[in-house]
Design a protein around this motif. Structure first.
Motif, PDB file in Angstrom:
ATOM      1  N   ALA A  54      74.413  41.045 -18.866  1.00 49.15           N
ATOM      2  CA  ALA A  54      74.747  40.456 -19.466  1.00 49.15           C
ATOM      3  C   ALA A  54      75.232  38.798 -18.937  1.00 49.15           C
ATOM      4  O   ALA A  54      75.098  37.920 -19.693  1.00 49.15           O
ATOM      5  N   LYS A  55      76.147  39.112 -17.920  1.00 46.20           N
ATOM      6  CA  LYS A  55      76.813  37.701 -17.880  1.00 46.20           C
ATOM      7  C   LYS A  55      75.737  37.402 -17.171  1.00 46.20           C
ATOM      8  O   LYS A  55      76.280  35.377 -16.779  1.00 46.20           O
ATOM      9  N   VAL A  56      74.884  37.322 -16.489  1.00 46.65           N
ATOM     10  CA  VAL A  56      74.079  36.558 -15.449  1.00 46.65           C
ATOM     11  C   VAL A  56      72.843  35.977 -16.009  1.00 46.65           C
ATOM     12  O   VAL A  56      71.868  37.050 -16.817  1.00 46.65           O
ATOM     13  N   LYS A  57      72.754  35.051 -16.312  1.00 44.71           N
ATOM     14  CA  LYS A  57      71.078  33.907 -16.322  1.00 44.71           C
ATOM     15  C   LYS A  57      70.292  34.248 -15.256  1.00 44.71           C
ATOM     16  O   LYS A  57      70.759  33.471 -14.118  1.00 44.71           O
ATOM     17  N   LEU A  58      69.192  34.557 -15.448  1.00 44.05           N
ATOM     18  CA  LEU A  58      68.090  34.705 -14.226  1.00 44.05           C
ATOM     19  C   LEU A  58      66.585  34.129 -15.321  1.00 44.05           C
ATOM     20  O   LEU A  58      66.688  34.251 -15.443  1.00 44.05           O
ATOM     21  N   PHE A  59      66.867  33.421 -14.167  1.00 46.55           N
ATOM     22  CA  PHE A  59      65.164  32.370 -14.590  1.00 46.55           C
ATOM     23  C   PHE A  59      64.140  32.241 -13.320  1.00 46.55           C
ATOM     24  O   PHE A  59      64.453  32.595 -11.873  1.00 46.55           O
ATOM     25  N   HIS A  60      62.513  32.279 -13.512  1.00 49.91           N
ATOM     26  CA  HIS A  60      61.739  32.552 -12.772  1.00 49.91           C
ATOM     27  C   HIS A  60      60.934  31.372 -13.396  1.00 49.91           C
ATOM     28  O   HIS A  60      61.021  31.169 -14.277  1.00 49.91           O
ATOM     29  N   TYR A  61      61.241  30.212 -12.379  1.00 49.08           N
ATOM     30  CA  TYR A  61      60.424  28.630 -12.073  1.00 49.08           C
ATOM     31  C   TYR A  61      59.610  29.342 -11.684  1.00 49.08           C
ATOM     32  O   TYR A  61      58.859  28.813 -10.637  1.00 49.08           O
ATOM     33  N   ASP A  62      57.970  29.804 -12.283  1.00 50.58           N
ATOM     34  CA  ASP A  62      56.871  29.595 -11.306  1.00 50.58           C
ATOM     35  C   ASP A  62      56.178  28.072 -11.022  1.00 50.58           C
ATOM     36  O   ASP A  62      55.833  28.374  -9.755  1.00 50.58           O
ATOM     37  N   PRO A  63      56.281  27.193 -11.127  1.00 55.16           N
ATOM     38  CA  PRO A  63      55.764  25.347 -10.961  1.00 55.16           C
ATOM     39  C   PRO A  63      56.686  25.590  -9.544  1.00 55.16           C
ATOM     40  O   PRO A  63      55.578  24.757  -8.802  1.00 55.16           O
ATOM     41  N   ALA A  64      57.415  25.776  -9.634  1.00 56.23           N
ATOM     42  CA  ALA A  64      58.217  25.562  -8.189  1.00 56.23           C
ATOM     43  C   ALA A  64      57.933  27.019  -7.030  1.00 56.23           C
ATOM     44  O   ALA A  64      59.373  26.697  -6.196  1.00 56.23           O
ATOM     45  N   TYR A  65      58.281  27.798  -7.041  1.00 48.15           N
ATOM     46  CA  TYR A  65      58.106  29.034  -6.748  1.00 48.15           C
ATOM     47  C   TYR A  65      59.372  29.502  -6.081  1.00 48.15           C
ATOM     48  O   TYR A  65      59.501  29.974  -5.344  1.00 48.15           O
ATOM     49  N   GLN A 101      74.945  38.235  -0.209  1.00 47.05           N
ATOM     50  CA  GLN A 101      74.397  39.120   0.294  1.00 47.05           C
ATOM     51  C   GLN A 101      73.013  39.227   0.203  1.00 47.05           C
ATOM     52  O   GLN A 101      72.412  40.358  -0.194  1.00 47.05           O
ATOM     53  N   LEU A 102      72.027  37.951  -0.304  1.00 45.69           N
ATOM     54  CA  LEU A 102      71.009  37.738  -1.072  1.00 45.69           C
ATOM     55  C   LEU A 102      69.952  38.390   0.623  1.00 45.69           C
ATOM     56  O   LEU A 102      68.914  38.728   0.959  1.00 45.69           O
ATOM     57  N   PHE A 151      71.212  43.373 -10.016  1.00 42.39           N
ATOM     58  CA  PHE A 151      71.918  42.800  -8.462  1.00 42.39           C
ATOM     59  C   PHE A 151      72.846  42.008  -8.159  1.00 42.39           C
ATOM     60  O   PHE A 151      73.907  42.531  -7.253  1.00 42.39           O
ATOM     61  N   ILE A 152      72.469  40.446  -9.111  1.00 43.12           N
ATOM     62  CA  ILE A 152      73.371  39.358  -8.981  1.00 43.12           C
ATOM     63  C   ILE A 152      75.142  40.183  -9.100  1.00 43.12           C
ATOM     64  O   ILE A 152      75.599  39.657  -8.912  1.00 43.12           O
ATOM     65  N   ALA A 153      74.179  40.445 -10.783  1.00 37.23           N
ATOM     66  CA  ALA A 153      76.460  40.997 -11.448  1.00 37.23           C
ATOM     67  C   ALA A 153      76.820  42.034 -10.045  1.00 37.23           C
ATOM     68  O   ALA A 153      77.977  41.995  -9.810  1.00 37.23           O
ATOM     69  N   GLY A 154      75.828  42.843  -9.464  1.00 35.71           N
ATOM     70  CA  GLY A 154      76.900  43.915  -8.831  1.00 35.71           C
ATOM     71  C   GLY A 154      77.133  42.897  -7.212  1.00 35.71           C
ATOM     72  O   GLY A 154      78.938  43.311  -6.740  1.00 35.71           O
ATOM     73  N   MET A 155      76.202  42.190  -6.547  1.00 36.30           N
ATOM     74  CA  MET A 155      77.573  40.879  -5.944  1.00 36.30           C
ATOM     75  C   MET A 155      78.466  40.488  -6.610  1.00 36.30           C
ATOM     76  O   MET A 155      78.840  40.044  -5.877  1.00 36.30           O
ATOM     77  N   PHE A 156      78.451  39.760  -8.005  1.00 37.29           N
ATOM     78  CA  PHE A 156      79.850  39.341  -8.494  1.00 37.29           C
ATOM     79  C   PHE A 156      80.778  40.686  -9.500  1.00 37.29           C
ATOM     80  O   PHE A 156      81.534  39.731  -9.665  1.00 37.29           O
ATOM     81  N   SER A 179      71.987  32.388 -12.335  1.00 34.83           N
ATOM     82  CA  SER A 179      73.381  31.857 -12.935  1.00 34.83           C
ATOM     83  C   SER A 179      74.516  32.799 -13.578  1.00 34.83           C
ATOM     84  O   SER A 179      74.728  33.426 -14.228  1.00 34.83           O
ATOM     85  N   VAL A 180      75.720  32.726 -12.715  1.00 32.22           N
ATOM     86  CA  VAL A 180      76.978  33.464 -13.747  1.00 32.22           C
ATOM     87  C   VAL A 180      78.096  32.613 -13.446  1.00 32.22           C
ATOM     88  O   VAL A 180      78.283  31.820 -13.075  1.00 32.22           O
ATOM     89  N   PRO A 181      79.434  33.205 -14.393  1.00 33.08           N
ATOM     90  CA  PRO A 181      80.764  32.533 -14.721  1.00 33.08           C
ATOM     91  C   PRO A 181      80.987  32.807 -13.215  1.00 33.08           C
ATOM     92  O   PRO A 181      81.350  33.297 -12.459  1.00 33.08           O
ATOM     93  N   ARG A 182      81.742  31.209 -12.938  1.00 33.50           N
ATOM     94  CA  ARG A 182      83.037  31.365 -11.711  1.00 33.50           C
ATOM     95  C   ARG A 182      84.353  32.021 -12.156  1.00 33.50           C
ATOM     96  O   ARG A 182      84.264  32.313 -12.935  1.00 33.50           O
ATOM     97  N   TYR A 183      84.520  33.349 -10.245  1.00 32.24           N
ATOM     98  CA  TYR A 183      85.318  33.277 -10.872  1.00 32.24           C
ATOM     99  C   TYR A 183      87.134  32.494 -11.636  1.00 32.24           C
ATOM    100  O   TYR A 183      87.566  33.516 -12.195  1.00 32.24           O
ATOM    101  N   THR A 184      86.774  31.435 -10.973  1.00 33.79           N
ATOM    102  CA  THR A 184      87.956  30.824 -11.628  1.00 33.79           C
ATOM    103  C   THR A 184      87.765  29.375 -12.063  1.00 33.79           C
ATOM    104  O   THR A 184      86.176  28.764 -10.971  1.00 33.79           O
TER     105      THR A 184
END
Length: 105
Positions: free
Chosen positions: A56-67, A95-96, A46-51, A72-77
């Motif tokens: 494979a260029k999307v870093k996705l994290f679930h941080y349970d202690p903070a809900y 879009q989210l 979904f995030i890849a589609g947004m950008f 993170s994605v590369p910037r266009y420029t």
């Protein structure tokens, strides 16, 4: 179904250095966070589609202690480049907000 904006306490985007931007989705409580996490709606695809990038260029994290869910994605420029239209990356999340999340069980 509910929209992500109705479930999240905070949805934002911001710089993650000059070459990446990050999206944070933070929830007020564990049940709501788990509902969204288990739905799989906030995914690398979904995030890849947004950008319009490869998942494979999307870093996705679930941080349970903070809900929280973070992507993170590369910037266009590079931030600050003359062609940059959002130097602080603060306008990259819209879009989210309307993403529909199924009801929890």
């Amino acid at each position: 179904m509910a929209r992500l904006r109705e479930l999240a306490r905070l949805i934002r985007s911001k710089n993650a250095g000059p070459f990446e931007l990050t999206i944070d989705i933070i929830f007020a409580d564990q049940p709501t966070y788990e509902r969204v996490k288990k739905s799989g709606k906030v995914s690398k695809e979904f995030i890849a589609g947004m950008f319009q990038i490869e998942p494979a260029k999307v870093k996705l994290f679930h941080y349970d202690p903070a809900y929280a869910i973070k992507a993170s994605v590369p910037r266009y420029t590079v931030s600050g480049d003359p062609d940059e239209t959002d130097v602080f990356a603060g306008q990259q999340y819209p879009q989210l907000v309307d993403l529909e999340v199924p009801d929890g069980n």
